[in-house]
Every structure is written in C-alpha cells, then in structure tokens.
Scaffold this active site. Structure first.
Site, PDB file in Angstrom:
ATOM      1  N   GLY A 187       9.197  -2.912  -0.680  1.00 12.10           N
ATOM      2  CA  GLY A 187       8.690  -4.292  -0.094  1.00 12.10           C
ATOM      3  C   GLY A 187       9.279  -3.941   1.467  1.00 12.10           C
ATOM      4  N   SER A 188      10.014  -3.737   2.564  1.00 13.04           N
ATOM      5  CA  SER A 188      10.878  -3.865   3.327  1.00 13.04           C
ATOM      6  C   SER A 188      10.840  -4.695   4.179  1.00 13.04           C
ATOM      7  CB  SER A 188      10.694  -2.830   4.008  1.00 13.04           C
ATOM      8  OG  SER A 188       9.872  -2.278   4.611  1.00 13.04           O
ATOM      9  N   ARG A 203      -4.005  -3.330  -2.184  1.00  7.31           N
ATOM     10  CA  ARG A 203      -5.779  -2.994  -2.729  1.00  7.31           C
ATOM     11  C   ARG A 203      -6.232  -4.558  -1.907  1.00  7.31           C
ATOM     12  NH1 ARG A 203      -7.356  -2.069  -7.922  1.00  7.31           N
ATOM     13  NH2 ARG A 203      -5.073  -0.238  -8.724  1.00  7.31           N
ATOM     14  N   LEU A 252      -8.469  -7.666  -0.324  1.00  7.46           N
ATOM     15  CA  LEU A 252      -9.079  -8.498  -1.503  1.00  7.46           C
ATOM     16  C   LEU A 252     -10.375  -9.334  -2.016  1.00  7.46           C
ATOM     17  CD1 LEU A 252      -5.605 -10.273  -0.885  1.00  7.46           C
ATOM     18  CD2 LEU A 252      -6.253  -9.799  -3.152  1.00  7.46           C
ATOM     19  N   HIS A 271      -0.395  -5.514   9.600  1.00  5.08           N
ATOM     20  CA  HIS A 271      -0.844  -4.316   9.744  1.00  5.08           C
ATOM     21  C   HIS A 271      -0.404  -3.241  10.766  1.00  5.08           C
ATOM     22  CE1 HIS A 271      -4.382  -1.328   9.487  1.00  5.08           C
ATOM     23  NE2 HIS A 271      -4.228  -0.984  10.298  1.00  5.08           N
ATOM     24  N   GLU A 276       8.101  -4.714  12.636  1.00  2.00           N
ATOM     25  CA  GLU A 276       7.026  -5.288  11.874  1.00  2.00           C
ATOM     26  C   GLU A 276       8.124  -6.051  11.156  1.00  2.00           C
ATOM     27  OE1 GLU A 276       4.732  -3.239   9.002  1.00  2.00           O
ATOM     28  OE2 GLU A 276       4.466  -1.446  10.212  1.00  2.00           O
TER      29      GLU A 276
HETATM   30  C1  GRF Z   1       3.698  -1.706   6.216  1.00  2.00           C
HETATM   31  O1  GRF Z   1       3.396  -0.523   6.900  1.00  2.00           O
HETATM   32  C2  GRF Z   1       2.295  -3.027   6.804  1.00  2.00           C
HETATM   33  O2  GRF Z   1       2.623  -3.044   7.827  1.00  2.00           O
HETATM   34  C3  GRF Z   1       1.673  -1.769   5.733  1.00  2.00           C
HETATM   35  O3  GRF Z   1       1.991  -1.872   4.383  1.00  2.00           O
HETATM   36  C4  GRF Z   1       3.610  -0.945   5.000  1.00  2.00           C
HETATM   37  C5  GRF Z   1       4.221  -1.857   3.567  1.00  2.00           C
HETATM   38  O4  GRF Z   1       5.751  -1.303   4.230  1.00  2.00           O
HETATM   39  N1  GRF Z   1       0.847  -2.572   5.165  1.00  2.00           N
HETATM   40  P1  GRF Z   1       6.871  -2.556   3.249  1.00  2.00           P
HETATM   41  O5  GRF Z   1       5.947  -2.302   1.252  1.00  2.00           O
HETATM   42  O6  GRF Z   1       6.952  -3.521   3.266  1.00  2.00           O
HETATM   43  O7  GRF Z   1       8.129  -1.910   3.639  1.00  2.00           O
END
Ligand code: GRF
Length: 202
Positions: free
Chosen positions: A13-14, A93, A95, A111, A176
């Site tokens: 969940g970062s 998962r 959807l 992504h 991200e």
């Molecule tokens: C991230 O790399 C995101 O791009 C992908 O899953 C990862 C989730 O990371 N869809 P976090 O749980 O938000 O740290």
C-alpha cells in the site's frame, strides 16, 4: 463537495500511503479517502489505513462461491458508500466486466510501465528483459481490456545499466507516488474529457 475515493489494494500500500499523505498535506484537494478495500485480510496496506483512521473493508475471494458473487459484494459495499472514484493501488486480481461496468470511467489504475508496453505482471522485469532505455509508470482509466484504458498521467524514468528488477522498481515507485496524486487531482476537478482512447485536458 469533497469527492469520495475508495482505494483497493492487496499488498503493502505505498501508493495508498502516498495519496493519503498528499491529501493530508493539503496538496491534493477536493477529495478524501472514504475506505480502503482489500481482497487480502492481512494486507499491510489495511494496517496503514487503520492507523490513519480510515475505514477498511475486506472481501476475500475465497469467502464467495463465485467470482461474480465476490465482485457483487464489492460493488454493493462501494455503492452503499456512494464512492465517486475507485483507485486501484496494487490490487492484484483482475476485475471482471460486471465490476468495471458498475463504475464506468470511475476506476483508475496505476501500472509500473509506460503503457502500452509491458502489460500484466512483472512489468519492470519485462522492461529489463526487453532492453528499453526508459520505462516509467502510467495512471489510466480501467476498461475491460487489461492495462489498456485511456491514459491520464505518465512519468518516465531511465533504465540504468546496473539495474535489476528491484532497483528499477524503486525508481519507478518514486514516480508512481507523484503520478497517482496528479491523476486524481485531474479527475476530481473534472477538467478532462474522454474522446475515444484519449483523455483531453480542459
Ligand atoms: C505498484 O508497483 C503498482 O504500479 C502496481 O502494484 C504495485 C503496488 O505497490 N500496480 P504498493 O502496494 O502501492 O506499494
């Protein structure tokens, strides 16, 4: 009125934490995180939500007889809360149409590649294997085609010669954390129009 966000996650969940902190800092306005929903009862991201006093919901796939029933439980839970946008942040998962069509153009995903390159799992390793010099991340609307919805924000990062998947993932993840709040600010403000595949900024 402040738009309600539901964050869906399966892991650490970062991205959720980055969004929550950006909202708390005042840098992302016009929205709040109403609930964090996970398919994994032990997802560390749920604990992060609880620490921040944000409501949580768990819908584990195995609690339901079919994928359809599982998705319906999530739809019901999210609709009961009247959420405006659904933020997929490491929800692991895929959807189905039933879920996606219940929230048309209101589900966002992040992504870890420059789409349309490297869809699906292990996008960072795919980028290394291919030998690209640049990769990055993409925030997009979710449609029924995997990782192929209209693109809202992208950030580019270099791929360095010494990179392994972990090093590249870390560099992409930093972006991200910036990209997701930018994309949310844009959709919350409603300053866009979707024309075909393209998100046009107003
Ligand atoms: C991230 O790399 C995101 O791009 C992908 O899953 C990862 C989730 O990371 N869809 P976090 O749980 O938000 O740290």
């Amino acid at each position: 009125m402040s738009k309600k966000l539901a964050v869906m996650l399966s892991g650490r969940g970062s991205n959720f934490v980055a969004i929550a902190e950006t909202i708390a800092s005042g840098a992302l306005q016009g929205c709040h995180i109403d609930v964090v929903l996970s398919d994994k009862p032990d997802a560390p991201g749920l604990e992060e939500a609880r620490r921040r006093g944000i409501d949580t919901m768990v819908c584990a796939r195995r609690q339901y007889a079919s994928k359809q029933e599982w998705e319906q439980a999530m739809i019901d839970g999210l609709q009961a809360r009247n959420v405006d946008f659904i933020i997929l942040a490491g929800f692991m998962r895929i959807l189905g149409e039933g879920f996606i069509n219940a929230f048309p153009r209101r589900i966002l995903n992040i992504h870890p590649s420059l789409l349309p390159s490297f869809i699906g799992l292990d996008a960072q390793q795919q980028a290394l294997d291919y030998g690209v010099r640049y990769s990055g991340c993409t925030v997009h609307f979710v449609t029924n085609d995997l990782d192929a919805g209209p693109i809202i924000v992208q950030k580019v990062v270099p791929v360095l010669p010494a990179d392994d998947a972990a090093a590249l993932s870390r560099r992409i993840l930093e972006q991200e954390h910036v990209a997701y709040s930018e994309a949310i600010a844009l959709v919350v403000a409603g300053k866009y129009e979707i024309q075909g595949r393209r998100v046009l900024l107003k």
